[in-house]
Design an enzyme around this catalytic site. Structure first.
Site, PDB file in Angstrom:
ATOM      1  N   ASP A  84     -25.187 -10.429  13.975  1.00  0.00           N
ATOM      2  CA  ASP A  84     -25.420 -11.005  12.645  1.00  0.00           C
ATOM      3  C   ASP A  84     -25.328 -12.534  12.724  1.00  0.00           C
ATOM      4  O   ASP A  84     -24.365 -13.072  13.275  1.00  0.00           O
ATOM      5  CB  ASP A  84     -24.335 -10.440  11.710  1.00  0.00           C
ATOM      6  N   HIS A 177     -23.235 -15.213   0.569  1.00  0.00           N
ATOM      7  CA  HIS A 177     -22.195 -14.374   1.185  1.00  0.00           C
ATOM      8  C   HIS A 177     -20.924 -14.431   0.345  1.00  0.00           C
ATOM      9  O   HIS A 177     -20.644 -15.440  -0.284  1.00  0.00           O
ATOM     10  CB  HIS A 177     -21.883 -14.888   2.595  1.00  0.00           C
ATOM     11  N   THR A 232     -18.214  -8.223   2.805  1.00  0.00           N
ATOM     12  CA  THR A 232     -17.023  -8.495   1.987  1.00  0.00           C
ATOM     13  C   THR A 232     -16.533  -7.266   1.217  1.00  0.00           C
ATOM     14  O   THR A 232     -15.321  -7.048   1.099  1.00  0.00           O
ATOM     15  CB  THR A 232     -17.328  -9.655   1.006  1.00  0.00           C
TER      16      THR A 232
HETATM   17  P1  13P Z   1     -21.327 -10.071   1.999  1.00  0.00           P
HETATM   18  O1  13P Z   1     -20.078 -10.411   2.741  1.00  0.00           O
HETATM   19  O2  13P Z   1     -21.518 -10.899   0.790  1.00  0.00           O
HETATM   20  O3  13P Z   1     -21.441  -8.612   1.717  1.00  0.00           O
HETATM   21  O4  13P Z   1     -22.549 -10.463   2.946  1.00  0.00           O
HETATM   22  C1  13P Z   1     -22.718  -9.821   4.176  1.00  0.00           C
HETATM   23  C2  13P Z   1     -23.813 -10.417   4.980  1.00  0.00           C
HETATM   24  O5  13P Z   1     -24.829 -10.861   4.466  1.00  0.00           O
HETATM   25  C3  13P Z   1     -23.661 -10.459   6.435  1.00  0.00           C
HETATM   26  O6  13P Z   1     -24.713 -11.113   7.045  1.00  0.00           O
END
Ligand code: 13P
Length: 287
Positions: A84, A177, A232
């Site tokens: 990621d 995020h 998250t």
């Molecule tokens: P969140 O932490 O807002 O769910 O985002 C996750 C994300 O986009 C990881 O690349």
């Protein structure tokens, strides 16, 4: 066996649902996501950030753990192990370690450099049958108390990057995020429509899946989003369940301090969150 994310995402785009990418942090996280995918007959993508990679003891450790679990827990649904927000060097390291998918996030480079590095990675990943995610328009988020709004990607730049032959494309459409601020304006659907129109059949990726209202998720899927990243929200449910266990004094009763007991409520909480997301994204039964 790990698979590229290509087939599962093309199928999702075609069938108007999305596959969840759930970021993993440790063994419990990985097991919770894999078992939930298997129980619900859903394809799944395990996301690993460079920071989480370091935390878990390196990319090879993760590949060993995930491959071991797929075999020993008899996971038969399609699973992609995906870097990621990778750097160029990070992407090469993950390919070497045995990941089946990588993201190269060149969104902070001038577009020419993003194109040049993405082009090289398209060549490398396609030779090896791996999937590649590229990004245009950075995803905002909270860092040191500063909340960024999240850029809106330029549709022409999205087309240029999609035409390089990437498997899937993350485009900033006001998503961020972490948790969304109370005054968040919502996803920029006009921009998403433009991007979807010019990028052909390339599956689009929605980052920042935590806290996006259900109707917006459904609308985004109808406009070409086939992969949604969630991180998250699993962290929040894990933390809340663990807090409850400790606050109820359960770690002080009998062998309640045993990590297998202490981490069990958090593990179950991650499973429940992942299942809820798979239901919302429509990936249940699509393996
Ligand atoms: P969140 O932490 O807002 O769910 O985002 C996750 C994300 O986009 C990881 O690349």
């Amino acid at each position: 066996m790990l698979v590229s994310a290509k087939d599962m995402l093309n199928k999702a785009r075609e069938g108007k649902y999305a596959v969840g990418q759930f970021n993993i942090n440790n063994l419990e996280w990985t097991k919770a996501v894999l078992l939930t995918a298997q129980e619900n007959n859903s394809p799944v993508i395990l996301g690993v950030s460079e920071g989480a990679g370091k935390y878990m003891g390196g990319y090879k450790t993760i590949v060993g753990m995930v491959n071991g679990m797929i075999e020993e827990l008899k996971i038969t649904v399609p699973v992609a192990l995906h870097l990621d927000h990778g750097s160029y060097e990070g992407a090469l390291k993950c390919i070497e370690a045995g990941f089946s998918s990588v993201m190269f996030d060149g969104s902070h480079y001038p577009i020419e450099e993003n194109i040049a590095k993405t082009t090289e990675l398209v060549k490398i990943t396609s030779e090896k049958g791996l999937s590649l995610e590229a990004e245009v328009g950075s995803i905002g988020g909270e860092e040191d108390g500063v909340v960024g709004a999240g850029e809106i990607a330029d549709a022409n730049e999205c087309k240029t990057i999609a035409d390089l032959g990437v498997t899937m494309l993350a485009a900033g459409i006001g998503n961020i995020h972490g948790q969304y601020p109370a005054n968040w304006k919502g996803l920029a659907f006009d921009a998403l429509e433009d991007i979807n129109r010019v990028t052909g059949t390339t599956p689009l990726v929605l980052h920042g899946g935590t806290g996006i209202p259900e109707e917006m998720i459904k609308k985004a899927i109808s406009l070409g989003v086939a992969k949604i990243n969630v991180n998250t929200e699993c962290q929040l449910s894990f933390a809340a369940a663990t807090r409850k266990y400790v606050e109820e004094g359960k770690d002080l009763q009998g062998k309640g301090f045993d990590p297998r007991k202490l981490l069990a409520p958090g593990f179950e909480a991650i499973k429940a969150t992942v299942k809820e997301k798979m239901e919302l994204f429509g990936s249940i039964g699509q393996a």
